[in-house]
Design an enzyme around this catalytic site. Structure first.
Site, PDB file in Angstrom:
ATOM      1  N   LYS A 119       0.843  -1.187   0.000  1.00  0.00           N
ATOM      2  CA  LYS A 119       0.000   0.000   0.000  1.00  0.00           C
ATOM      3  C   LYS A 119       0.879   1.237   0.000  1.00  0.00           C
ATOM      4  O   LYS A 119       1.922   1.263   0.669  1.00  0.00           O
ATOM      5  CB  LYS A 119      -0.923   0.044   1.223  1.00  0.00           C
ATOM      6  CG  LYS A 119      -1.858   1.268   1.231  1.00  0.00           C
ATOM      7  CD  LYS A 119      -2.883   1.195   2.347  1.00  0.00           C
ATOM      8  CE  LYS A 119      -2.328   1.543   3.709  1.00  0.00           C
ATOM      9  NZ  LYS A 119      -1.865   2.964   3.797  1.00  0.00           N
ATOM     10  N   GLU A 187      -9.468   7.843   3.588  1.00  0.00           N
ATOM     11  CA  GLU A 187      -9.347   8.199   5.002  1.00  0.00           C
ATOM     12  C   GLU A 187      -9.818   9.612   5.290  1.00  0.00           C
ATOM     13  O   GLU A 187      -9.432  10.577   4.624  1.00  0.00           O
ATOM     14  CB  GLU A 187      -7.896   8.040   5.470  1.00  0.00           C
ATOM     15  CG  GLU A 187      -7.707   8.401   6.939  1.00  0.00           C
ATOM     16  CD  GLU A 187      -6.367   7.997   7.521  1.00  0.00           C
ATOM     17  OE1 GLU A 187      -6.133   8.278   8.711  1.00  0.00           O
ATOM     18  OE2 GLU A 187      -5.553   7.381   6.800  1.00  0.00           O
TER      19      GLU A 187
END
Length: 279
Positions: A119, A187
Site C-alpha cells: 500500500k 481516510e
C-alpha cells in the site's frame, strides 16, 4: 463471518477486487504474530500498517518508520495468517523519489515478508508510480484523502475533501483506480464524498473515517481494542478497553508481590520428584 483455520482458501488481491459492490470487506491492522492469528479468523484483509510506529514504537507520527521496521513486523504477521490477504505499507521515503525506487522497495517488502500486496499513499501524482509497480507484477492498494505521511504538508490530521477540495480527492481516487490499484483506502473524508467515490470508481473503497457505504472498512486494531489510549479519533469505535484491563491486572500483580501474596503455594515447587507435568 468467521473463518476456521484451514477452512477457506487464502484471499488474493483479485478476490478483494471482485468484492466491489458485494459483501463488505473486513480489514484490520496487525503487527505481531498473536494478533495476526486472532484477526485472521475474522478478516478478509490484514494491513501491516506504518501506524506501527505510533502504536508500538512510541513515535509521534508515521514519518520515522523504516523499511527494517516494516520487514520485522511483516514477517511476524505473515507467520500468523492462514486466510486473510496481507498488505504491507511502503514507509515514508521508500517510494516518493521515483517509480523505480518504489518498485525496488516494494519488491524487497514482498520478498522479505511474504505479503500479497503493498500500500502507498497519494493520488494523481502517484498514479504513474502505481502503474509502474502494477505492470511489474506487484499488486497495489492506494490511499487517498488524509494521507498521514504528508501530515506536515497538510498541516495536521484534518478532514480532507470538504468544499472545493472534494473534486481533487475524487480525481485522486479515479487516478489510483485507472493506474491499476486493486483497491483504495479513503481516510477521513466527508460521508457524501466517500459515497460518490465508491459509486464512481471500479475498485473497492476501504473506508476509515469515511462512510458505511464504502466497499469495506479498516481500523487500527490497537484503536478499536482500546490498547492505544493516547488519543481517540472521532471515527474510531472502541469494541473493548484492553488498556484499562491491562492496567488493572498489572496493578493487582504489583500489589500481590509487595504483600507477598504472589507467588502462593500453587505457583511454587516442592522437593518431590519431577512429575510428568514438568514440575
Amino acid at each position: 463471518m468467521t473463518y476456521a483455520k484451514g477452512a477457506a482458501a487464502p484471499v488474493t488481491p483479485p478476490d478483494i477486487a471482485a468484492r466491489k459492490g458485494g459483501a463488505p470487506i473486513v480489514c484490520l491492522t496487525a503487527y505481531t504474530t498473536p494478533m495476526a492469528q486472532i484477526v485472521d479468523r475474522h478478516c478478509d484483509l490484514v494491513l501491516v500498517g506504518d501506524s506501527v510506529g505510533m502504536v508500538m514504537h512510541g513515535l509521534p507520527d508515521t514519518l520515522g518508520v523504516t523499511m527494517e521496521m516494516m520487514i520485522l513486523h511483516g514477517k511476524a504477521v505473515r507467520r500468523g495468517l492462514a486466510h486473510a490477504l496481507m498488505v504491507i505499507d511502503l514507509p515514508f521515503g521508500a517510494y516518493e523519489e521515483s517509480p523505480e525506487q518504489a518498485f525496488r522497495n516494494a519488491a524487497i517488502l514482498m520478498r522479505e515478508t511474504g505479503a500479497g500486496a503493498v500500500k502507498l499513499e497519494g493520488g494523481t501524482h502517484m498514479a504513474p508510480t502505481i502503474r509502474h509497480i502494477v505492470q511489474r507484477g506487484i499488486p497495489v492498494m492506494g490511499h487517498i484523502g488524509l494521507t498521514p505521511q504528508s501530515v506536515n504538508a497538510l498541516g495536521g490530521y484534518k478532514v480532507r475533501g470538504r468544499g472545493a477540495e472534494a473534486q481533487a480527492i475524487l480525481h485522486d481516487a479515479q487516478a489510483v483506480a485507472e493506474a491499476g490499484a486493486f483497491s483504495v483506502v479513503a481516510e477521513k473524508i466527508p460521508d457524501i464524498l466517500a459515497r460518490r467515490i465508491t459509486s464512481d470508481i471500479r475498485i473497492p473503497t476501504i473506508g476509515i473515517g469515511a462512510s458505511a457505504a464504502c466497499d469495506g472498512q479498516i481500523l487500527v486494531v490497537d484503536d478499536m481494542l482500546g490498547m492505544f489510549a493516547d488519543f481517540k479519533p472521532k471515527f474510531v469505535k472502541r469494541y473493548a478497553n484492553l488498556a484499562a484491563d491491562a492496567e488493572a491486572a498489572v496493578a493487582a500483580y504489583a500489589a500481590e508481590v509487595r504483600e507477598r501474596q504472589f507467588p502462593s503455594s500453587e505457583h511454587v515447587f516442592g522437593e518431590t520428584t519431577a512429575s510428568a507435568k514438568g514440575a
